[in-house]
Design a protein around this motif. Structure first.
Motif, PDB file in Angstrom:
ATOM      1  N   PRO A  61      -6.768   3.480   8.856  1.00  0.00           N
ATOM      2  CA  PRO A  61      -6.469   3.805   7.448  1.00  0.00           C
ATOM      3  C   PRO A  61      -5.185   4.589   7.259  1.00  0.00           C
ATOM      4  O   PRO A  61      -4.760   5.360   8.117  1.00  0.00           O
ATOM      5  CB  PRO A  61      -7.683   4.632   7.024  1.00  0.00           C
ATOM      6  N   LYS A  62      -4.597   4.380   6.087  1.00  0.00           N
ATOM      7  CA  LYS A  62      -3.506   5.234   5.634  1.00  0.00           C
ATOM      8  C   LYS A  62      -4.121   6.579   5.238  1.00  0.00           C
ATOM      9  O   LYS A  62      -5.077   6.616   4.454  1.00  0.00           O
ATOM     10  CB  LYS A  62      -2.826   4.621   4.411  1.00  0.00           C
ATOM     11  N   GLY A 159      -4.932   0.952  -2.809  1.00  0.00           N
ATOM     12  CA  GLY A 159      -3.866   0.632  -1.880  1.00  0.00           C
ATOM     13  C   GLY A 159      -4.213   0.799  -0.413  1.00  0.00           C
ATOM     14  O   GLY A 159      -3.366   0.544   0.453  1.00  0.00           O
ATOM     15  N   GLN A 160      -5.447   1.197  -0.130  1.00  0.00           N
ATOM     16  CA  GLN A 160      -5.869   1.304   1.266  1.00  0.00           C
ATOM     17  C   GLN A 160      -5.966  -0.105   1.860  1.00  0.00           C
ATOM     18  O   GLN A 160      -6.183  -1.081   1.149  1.00  0.00           O
ATOM     19  CB  GLN A 160      -7.228   2.008   1.356  1.00  0.00           C
ATOM     20  N   TYR A 161      -5.810  -0.214   3.162  1.00  0.00           N
ATOM     21  CA  TYR A 161      -5.886  -1.531   3.802  1.00  0.00           C
ATOM     22  C   TYR A 161      -7.239  -2.177   3.506  1.00  0.00           C
ATOM     23  O   TYR A 161      -8.299  -1.550   3.664  1.00  0.00           O
ATOM     24  CB  TYR A 161      -5.715  -1.400   5.315  1.00  0.00           C
ATOM     25  N   TYR A 205      -9.456  -6.441  -3.787  1.00  0.00           N
ATOM     26  CA  TYR A 205      -8.932  -5.994  -5.082  1.00  0.00           C
ATOM     27  C   TYR A 205      -8.425  -4.558  -5.010  1.00  0.00           C
ATOM     28  O   TYR A 205      -7.302  -4.264  -5.431  1.00  0.00           O
ATOM     29  CB  TYR A 205     -10.005  -6.114  -6.168  1.00  0.00           C
ATOM     30  N   ILE A 206      -9.224  -3.652  -4.478  1.00  0.00           N
ATOM     31  CA  ILE A 206      -8.835  -2.239  -4.417  1.00  0.00           C
ATOM     32  C   ILE A 206      -7.578  -2.064  -3.572  1.00  0.00           C
ATOM     33  O   ILE A 206      -6.686  -1.281  -3.903  1.00  0.00           O
ATOM     34  CB  ILE A 206     -10.000  -1.392  -3.877  1.00  0.00           C
ATOM     35  N   SER A 207      -7.478  -2.825  -2.498  1.00  0.00           N
ATOM     36  CA  SER A 207      -6.298  -2.764  -1.639  1.00  0.00           C
ATOM     37  C   SER A 207      -5.039  -3.221  -2.360  1.00  0.00           C
ATOM     38  O   SER A 207      -3.932  -2.749  -2.057  1.00  0.00           O
ATOM     39  CB  SER A 207      -6.523  -3.632  -0.394  1.00  0.00           C
ATOM     40  N   SER A 208      -5.175  -4.124  -3.313  1.00  0.00           N
ATOM     41  CA  SER A 208      -4.013  -4.688  -4.008  1.00  0.00           C
ATOM     42  C   SER A 208      -3.420  -3.738  -5.040  1.00  0.00           C
ATOM     43  O   SER A 208      -2.319  -3.992  -5.559  1.00  0.00           O
ATOM     44  CB  SER A 208      -4.412  -5.996  -4.701  1.00  0.00           C
ATOM     45  N   LEU A 209      -4.112  -2.640  -5.353  1.00  0.00           N
ATOM     46  CA  LEU A 209      -3.656  -1.725  -6.391  1.00  0.00           C
ATOM     47  C   LEU A 209      -2.589  -0.773  -5.860  1.00  0.00           C
ATOM     48  O   LEU A 209      -2.566  -0.435  -4.683  1.00  0.00           O
ATOM     49  CB  LEU A 209      -4.842  -0.922  -6.919  1.00  0.00           C
ATOM     50  N   ASP A 210      -1.711  -0.340  -6.749  1.00  0.00           N
ATOM     51  CA  ASP A 210      -0.760   0.700  -6.385  1.00  0.00           C
ATOM     52  C   ASP A 210      -1.513   2.006  -6.197  1.00  0.00           C
ATOM     53  O   ASP A 210      -2.392   2.356  -6.992  1.00  0.00           O
ATOM     54  CB  ASP A 210       0.281   0.870  -7.490  1.00  0.00           C
TER      55      ASP A 210
END
Length: 222
Positions: A61-62, A159-161, A205-210
């Motif tokens: 994770p970031k 934006g998490q992986y 979806y959640i990963s695709s968000l800024d």
């Protein structure tokens, strides 16, 4: 939506407060001190796209830009055995309460840009994903944009992986193996409602968000 979720919101707030007590309230973290304590972290979390191979392949994770209280709670969870990943447990077991507070403070400030523009409004999910997110009441804890959690001991996840989010969600659901899983009854109850395909759709979806999370590249050696 907020009106419909308000009873669940209240229940989740109370339940999560019990699961994630305020982390190390008496220990103030020092980000500068933390910079000298992350040598065991940067070999994975300081490399863009670095992948773990256990229990399956996924990007680590970031954590730069994550809430310090959440990072502290996570490290305490590994130290106590509530989170079972062997490598993380081994690292956390070497840390004192002060070390954890300092490392958490360091990563909260890592990569922060003063005067950065506010995050844009998130793109709308598909109708299917919107229903899944509402069913899981995800925004009730993780907040607007999935980047403004209602309490700093909960994570930012925008934006998490996506592959990490998927593996993490399965870890909450499947907590029976001695080297894999996460003991969290609230998250376990939520995740058990969904199939793997549904968990993956929400993760994508959640990963695709800024979001504010990032990996700040660092040398393995200091």
């Amino acid at each position: 939506m907020k009106k419909a979720l308000s009873p669940m919101f209240a229940a989740l707030t109370l339940a999560m407060a019990a699961v994630f007590p305020a982390q190390a309230q008496g220990t103030a973290g020092d980000a500068k001190a933390g910079a000298g304590k992350v040598a065991m972290c940067i070999g994975c979390h300081g490399i863009q796209g670095y992948q773990s191979s256990f229990p399956e392949v996924y990007k680590v994770p970031k954590i730069s830009g994550q809430n310090a209280k959440y990072i502290g709670a996570v490290l305490e969870g590994y130290k106590k055995g509530d989170r079972k990943h062997p490598s993380m447990r081994g690292i956390a077991s070497t840390l004192t309460e002060q070390d954890i507070a300092d490392v958490a403070a360091y990563y909260e400030q890592s990569g922060r840009v003063e005067g950065a523009s506010p995050l844009p409004a998130p793109r709308a999910p598909s109708a299917q994903v919107a229903q899944l997110l509402q069913k899981g009441a995800c925004i009730s804890c993780h907040g607007d944009n999935f980047s403004k959690p209602i309490d700093p001991s909960y994570p930012k996840i925008a934006g998490q992986y996506s592959d990490y989010l998927f593996v993490a969600l399965k870890a909450y659901r499947d907590n029976s193996h001695h080297t894999w899983g996460r003991a969290n009854p609230v998250m376990a109850g939520m995740v058990k409602q969904f199939s793997n395909a549904e968990l993956k759709a929400m993760s994508n979806y959640i990963s695709s968000l800024d979001g504010e999370l990032k990996t700040v590249p660092q040398s393995r050696f200091r």
